[in-house]
Design a protein around this motif. Structure first.
Motif, PDB file in Angstrom:
ATOM      1  N   GLU A  76      26.760  10.262 -56.897  1.00  0.00           N
ATOM      2  CA  GLU A  76      27.540  10.311 -55.657  1.00  0.00           C
ATOM      3  C   GLU A  76      26.699  10.932 -54.557  1.00  0.00           C
ATOM      4  OE1 GLU A  76      31.559  11.763 -55.946  1.00  0.00           O
ATOM      5  OE2 GLU A  76      31.397  12.783 -54.011  1.00  0.00           O
ATOM      6  N   THR A  77      26.612  10.262 -53.399  1.00  0.00           N
ATOM      7  CA  THR A  77      25.850  10.794 -52.272  1.00  0.00           C
ATOM      8  C   THR A  77      26.699  10.719 -51.011  1.00  0.00           C
ATOM      9  OG1 THR A  77      24.855   8.627 -51.837  1.00  0.00           O
ATOM     10  CG2 THR A  77      23.648  10.132 -53.289  1.00  0.00           C
ATOM     11  N   HIS A  78      26.269  11.436 -50.008  1.00  0.00           N
ATOM     12  CA  HIS A  78      26.955  11.426 -48.712  1.00  0.00           C
ATOM     13  C   HIS A  78      25.928  11.164 -47.616  1.00  0.00           C
ATOM     14  CE1 HIS A  78      29.778  13.552 -51.310  1.00  0.00           C
ATOM     15  NE2 HIS A  78      30.723  13.169 -50.476  1.00  0.00           N
ATOM     16  N   ASN A 123      28.264  11.522 -43.400  1.00  0.00           N
ATOM     17  CA  ASN A 123      29.636  11.914 -43.766  1.00  0.00           C
ATOM     18  C   ASN A 123      30.404  10.801 -44.478  1.00  0.00           C
ATOM     19  OD1 ASN A 123      29.376  14.511 -42.619  1.00  0.00           O
ATOM     20  ND2 ASN A 123      29.796  13.660 -40.569  1.00  0.00           N
ATOM     21  N   LYS A 165      30.919   8.951 -48.095  1.00  0.00           N
ATOM     22  CA  LYS A 165      30.640   9.071 -49.525  1.00  0.00           C
ATOM     23  C   LYS A 165      30.313   7.714 -50.111  1.00  0.00           C
ATOM     24  CE  LYS A 165      33.775   9.458 -52.824  1.00  0.00           C
ATOM     25  NZ  LYS A 165      34.839   9.974 -53.697  1.00  0.00           N
ATOM     26  N   THR A 211      31.469   2.048 -54.722  1.00  0.00           N
ATOM     27  CA  THR A 211      32.498   2.963 -54.244  1.00  0.00           C
ATOM     28  C   THR A 211      33.861   2.293 -54.193  1.00  0.00           C
ATOM     29  OG1 THR A 211      30.779   3.972 -52.898  1.00  0.00           O
ATOM     30  CG2 THR A 211      33.060   4.597 -52.423  1.00  0.00           C
TER      31      THR A 211
END
Length: 862
Positions: A87-89, A92, A94, A122
Motif C-alpha cells: 500500500e502506498t500513498h 494523498n 492511496k 485498489t
C-alpha cells in the motif's frame, strides 16, 4: 547487463506494458537502482525520469522504501519471482499495488537486475485469466532478458522471442527477417513453426511498396496489416505457403533502431481473417522492441556505460543541503536550504560542531579527522539544533577536495534532514514485530526475545519455559463459519491469553491458530504446570460471537531451557513436538518435551537409515571454531566440527547422530569425509591468500583400528596438496589407552609426516604419565567440564592448573576447551595455558563466516 542497452530502447519496451513496470539494477548491499520505468509507472507512482539512476532509498519516502526493500531482498536472495501487495500513498491518494518482482540473471548466473511489474488493484477485481496472462508474459520476457544478459546467440534469442509471441496470440505463426545492408534484402532469421520446405520460400524478401506487405513495411518503416490475403495481389507468389499453413491474414511490424534505421521485420501470419486487436498490437510491439534489444545490445554497451557513470555521479550529490568547510572545520558556505532545514541563518566562519548535539560531537569529529587523514569520503548521522531549540536528525556525507599537491584544501558536505525518516523507521519496526490481526508480538519478536533471554540466562541457573499452543480442530470453524469469523475467534483468544498471562509471561501469535508463550526466570516446573492449567481453564468458558456460542480447546507443548535445548530453534521445535504429543493423547492437555518423543526404537531405525543416506547424498557440512593464543588473542588454529544438514530436520549437532554412527560403524566414513573436506578447505584458504593455520580433526576409536590409517591420511594430504604440518589429529584419552598397541605405530608414522597429535578431553580418563612419554603427543586439551568450574576456586581449578603444569613439564602445549567467560580466561592466562577456544571468543561457524573472521583477525603460527 542492461548498461549495454540504450535507455530509449528499454523505454519503448516498458511503455508497451499496461501495468507499471520498473527495471532495477542490483548493487552491493544489496541496493537497488532505478534504470527505467514505463509511462504508466511515471504517471501513477509520482516519479519522474529524474529518478532514473538513483537508488530506491534516494527516491522513495522512508516508509515506502522500507517495505519495498525487504521484498526486493527476498526476490534477490531466493532468485525466484516474488509476489506481494503493498500500500502506498501518492499525492494523498492511496494505492494498493499487486507486485511481481522477477530476478534477471547475467552470464555468471548472478542476479543483476530485478523487473518489477505493479498492477493497481485498489478498486479492481482480479480475474484469474488476466493474472495468468501477465505472469506468462513476464515469464517470457524474463527468459528473453536472461538470454540477452548471457550473450546467447542472436538466432536463439529471436527464436525464443517468436515462440513466446506465438504463445500469447492465438492461431498465429511468426517469423523474423533481418535486413542485410550489403544485399539490400530481408533475410529469414527464424521461423520455428513453419515447415522447412516453405521456409525456403521466405528466405529472402525484396524491399519495396509494390512487392509484398513485408517489403512495404520495411521500405516505409511502418506497420502493414493485410486483413484478407485474397484481396492482396502482392500475395500471389506465396499462395502455396499460405494454402499449406491455412493462413488468411498477416501483419508486419518493422524492427527499427534507436536512430530509426531498419534492422528487420516481425511478421505475424493469422489463421483467421482478421486485423490485430489492440492487445495483439501491444504484444507485437513489445516483442519487436525486445528484438531491437537483442540486435543492438553489443553496439551500445560502452556508450551507455559512460553515460550511466556520469549520470550516477550527478545524482549521488543531489542532496538537500550543501556546506563547504576549510580543513579545520570552519564553515565557508551554506546553500539556501540551510535556513529551510534549521530555521536560522548560518554563521560563516564558525566551527561546524557548534550546533551539533554534545553526545554526537566526538563521533562527528572523529569522522572528520579520518576524512582529512585518509582523504576519503565519510558518512555520518548526528543531531543538529534547530532555531526552536529542538534537535533534528541529519545524515551527511563529507567529501574532501584535493589540491595539486594532494592535500585537502576544502571539504564539501551534502546533508539532509532525516528526522521524519527516523520516526517512520521506528513505526515500521513496531509494525514488523507485531501481528496485525491480534496485535500480539509475532514470530520475529518471539525469536528475538527468546534469543535475548537465552543470552541473559546463559551464565546463570535460570530456566526459561517455552509453551507452544495450537487450537484443537480450528479448521472446522474456518470451514463452517468462514475465515473472517475465524479471525474474530483468534482475536478473542488473543485477548484471553493476554488477560491470563499479565506479568507471568509473554504471548505471541506465530501463524494461523498457533500461539507461543515465554516464561522467563522459572525456579521450578510447578510454575509452568500452573500456567498451562490456567491457559487450559480459560478455554473452558464458551465463546459467544455474533450469537454463535461454541467451545474450543487447545493443546500445549512445553520445552525448557537449558534442559531441552540451548537455542531458540531447538526449543521451538521441541515444544512443537510436545504439543503434537498432547494432541495424540486426546487434545485439550499439555505435555512436556521428553527425548523419548522423538527418539524411540522406531525413530532410531529411521535415523540410522537416514544416516546411511546422508553419507551417500553428501548431507554433512563442516563448521569451524577458532583457537586463540592466550597471550596475543590471535588465531592459531581452527577445529573442524561436523554437522548434519538434514533435508527434513534441519541442522543436527554431533550429539544427535555421532553416538549412533559410532555404534553402527558409520563413524569411520564420516571421519574420512571430515578429514578430506577439512584438508581441502584449509588448502583453499591458503590459496586464497590467508596465512596458513592448523586445522584440527577429531578421530574416533574405530578409526585407529584401521590398519592403513597413516597411509590413508597421507593420501588425503597428497590429493589436497596440504602440508602435514598444518593438520592436527585429536584423540580422546580413553582411545589412546584402550588401543595402545594398535595406535603407537600409526602415531609414529603420522609424526614423521609432520602431523600433530592432541589428546582431547584430557583428565577424564586414565591420566597416566607413562603413556604420555611413550606416544608422540604435541598438545593436551583440558576437558571443558574442568574449565566450567575453574572460576569458583573449586577442585576443577586445581585439576586445570595441574594439567597445565604437567603439559609444560613435558614440553607440550595446553589447550582449554569450552571457555565461556572472562573469569575463566583470566584464570587460564594466569596459569600460563597456551591456547583457548570457546563461546567467549567464537562459536562454531560456517565457511563464509570463518573466512570473514580470518580476513579481519590477525593469524599467527605456532
Amino acid at each position: 547487463m542492461f548498461n549495454r542497452i540504450p535507455a530509449d530502447h528499454l523505454q519503448k519496451i516498458f511503455n508497451s506494458f499496461l501495468d507499471m513496470v520498473f527495471l532495477m539494477e542490483v548493487e552491493e548491499g544489496p541496493k537497488f537502482r532505478y534504470i527505467t520505468a514505463n509511462e504508466t509507472a511515471l504517471k501513477y507512482s509520482g516519479m519522474s525520469q529524474a529518478s532514473f539512476g538513483k537508488l530506491m532509498e534516494e527516491v522513495l519516502p522512508e516508509g515506502v522504501f522500507s517495505k519495498l526493500q525487504r521484498a526486493y531482498e527476498i526476490a534477490y536472495q531466493t532468485k525466484v519471482p516474488y509476489h506481494y501487495e503493498v500500500e502506498t500513498h501518492t499525492n494523498n491518494v492511496k494505492m494498493i499495488g499487486e507486485t511481481i518482482l522477477t530476478p534477471i540473471f547475467n552470464e555468471e548466473g548472478e542476479c543483476s537486475h530485478i523487473l518489477a511489474a505493479v498492477r493497481d488493484v485498489t478498486n479492481k477485481n482480479h480475474e484469474i485469466q488476466q493474472q495468468k496472462e501477465m505472469e506468462a508474459q513476464l515469464k517470457g520476457q524474463k527468459r528473453i532478458f536472461e538470454l540477452i544478459a548471457t550473450d546467447t546467440m542472436l538466432e536463439e534469442i529471436l527464436e525464443v522471442t517468436v515462440k513466446t509471441l506465438e504463445g500469447h496470440i492465438n492461431d498465429v505463426l511468426c517469423t523474423v527477417h533481418l535486413y542485410s545492408k550489403e544485399k539490400n534484402v530481408l533475410q529469414l532469421a527464424t521461423a520455428p513453426t513453419i515447415n522447412e520446405e516453405y521456409a525456403m520460400q521466405l528466405s529472402e524478401m525484396v524491399l519495396g511498396e509494390n512487392v509484398s506487405g513485408c517489403g512495404k513495411a520495411a521500405i516505409l518503416k511502418e506497420p502493414v496489416v493485410i486483413e484478407d490475403i485474397e484481396n492482396d495481389p502482392l500475395c500471389a507468389h506465396l499462395h502455396h505457403f499460405f494454402s499449406e499453413h491455412k493462413i488468411n491474414a498477416y501483419w508486419v511490424m518493422p524492427i527499427l533502431s534507436s536512430k530509426e534505421e531498419l534492422l528487420g521485420i516481425v511478421t505475424v501470419y493469422s489463421l483467421k481473417q482478421r486485423i490485430p486487436s489492440s492487445g495483439d498490437e501491444r504484444l507485437i510491439k513489445m516483442y519487436t522492441d525486445l528484438a531491437v534489444l537483442a540486435i543492438e545490445q553489443r553496439q551500445t554497451k560502452q556508450a551507455l556505460k559512460d553515460s550511466e557513470a556520469r549520470f550516477r555521479i550527478i545524482n549521488e550529490n543531489m542532496l538537500d543541503l550543501i556546506v563547504t568547510l576549510d580543513p579545520k572545520g570552519k564553515v565557508n558556505y551554506v546553500s539556501p536550504s540551510y535556513r529551510k532545514i534549521f530555521g536560522k541563518t548560518a554563521n560563516l566562519g564558525n566551527s561546524f560542531l557548534v550546533h551539533i548535539h554534545e553526545d554526537d560531537r566526538q563521533n562527528v569529529m572523529n569522522s572528520f579527522q579520518t576524512m582529512i587523514v585518509t582523504k576519503t569520503k565519510q558518512d555520518v548521522e548526528c543531531r543538529y539544533q534547530h532555531e526552536s531549540g529542538v534537535y533534528i536528525v541529519i545524515e551527511a556525507r563529507a567529501v574532501p577536495v584535493l589540491s595539486d599537491s594532494n592535500q585537502v584544501k576544502q571539504v564539501v558536505v551534502v546533508a539532509r534532514d532525516i528526522t521524519e525518516r527516523k520516526k517512520t523507521e521506528e513505526t515500521i519496526k513496531e509494525m514488523a514485530y507485531h501481528d496485525s490481526l491480534t496485535g500480539l508480538p509475532n514470530r520475529r519478536k518471539f525469536q528475538e526475545d527468546l534469543d535475548r533471554m537465552i543470552e541473559k540466562c546463559r551464565h546463570s541457573n535460570e530456566v526459561i519455559g517455552v509453551l507452544f499452543l495450537d487450537m484443537d480442530r480450528f479448521k472446522v470453524i474456518n470451514d463452517s463459519l468462514g475465515h473472517a469469523f475465524g479471525d474474530r475467534v483468534l482475536q478473542v483468544i488473543a485477548s484471553r491469553l493476554r488477560d491470563v498471562l499479565q506479568d507471568t509471561g509473554m504471548v505471541y501469535r506465530m501463524s494461523g491458530d498457533e500461539f507461543t508463550v515465554l516464561m522467563p526466570c522459572i525456579h521450578n516446573t510447578s510454575t509452568v504446570v500452573y500456567l498451562a492449567q490456567e491457559i487450559l481453564q480459560i478455554f473452558e468458558e464458551p465463546l459467544l460471537i455474533d450469537e454463535h456460542e461454541f467451545r474450543i480447546s487447545t493443546s500445549i507443548g512445553i520445552a525448557l531451557y537449558p534442559d531441552d535445548g540451548e537455542d531458540a530453534e531447538t526449543l521451538l521445535v521441541y515444544s512443537d513436538m510436545a504439543m503434537y504429543r498432547a494432541k495424540e493423547k486426546g487434545r485439550n492437555s499439555f505435555q512436556f518435551y521428553k527425548p523419548s518423543i522423538n527418539v524411540n526404537q522406531y525413530d532410531r531405525l529411521v535415523l540410522e537409515n537416514e544416516l546411511h543416506k546422508a553419507i551417500e547424498n553428501d548431507e554433512f557440512i563442516l563448521h569451524y571454531q577458532p583457537r586463540l593464543d592466550v597471550n596475543t588473542k590471535e588465531i592459531i588454529a581452527v577445529e573442524a566440527l561436523v554437522r548434519w544438514n538434514h533435508p527434513k530436520w534441519g541442522t543436527l549437532s554431533p550429539g544427535e547422530f555421532i553416538p549412533l554412527a559410532e555404534e553402527t560403524g558409520l563413524i569411520v566414513q564420516i571421519d574420512n569425509w571430515v578429514l578430506e573436506c577439512a584438508c581441502k578447505q584449509n588448502k583453499e584458504w591458503q590459496e586464497k591468500g590467508f596465512r596458513p593455520i592448523r586445522i584440527a580433526v577429531n578421530f574416533s576409536a574405530r578409526q585407529f583400528l584401521q590398519r592403513q590409517l597413516a597411509a590413508s591420511i597421507c593420501n588425503v594430504l597428497t590429493d589436497t596438496g596440504m602440508d602435514g604440518k598444518w593438520l592436527e589429529i585429536e584423540i580422546t584419552e580413553s582411545t589412546l589407552m584402550k588401543y595402545e598397541d594398535s595406535i603407537i605405530q600409526s602415531l609414529d608414522q603420522l609424526h614423521q609426516m609432520g602431523v600433530r597429535i592432541a589428546i582431547d578431553d584430557f583428565g577424564t580418563g586414565y591420566s597416566s604419565l607413562s603413556y604420555l612419554k611413550k606416544f608422540q603427543v604435541h598438545s593436551l586439551k583440558i576437558d571443558q567440564s574442568f574449565v566450567k568450574g575453574i572460576a569458583n576456586g573449586s577442585d576443577e581449578a586445581a585439576i586445570s592448573s595441574a594439567v597445565i603444569m604437567l603439559g609444560h613439564s613435558m614440553k607440550m602445549r595446553v589447550v582449554a576447551e569450552g571457555v565461556e567467560s572472562a573469569e575463566q580466561f583470566a584464570f587460564l592466562k594466569q596459569q600460563r595455558c597456551n591456547e583457548v577456544q570457546g563461546f567467549h571468543f567464537y562459536r562454531p561457524m560456517d565457511e563464509l563466516k570463518i573466512e570473514e573472521v580470518l580476513s579481519n583477525h590477525p593469524v599467527v603460527h605456532s
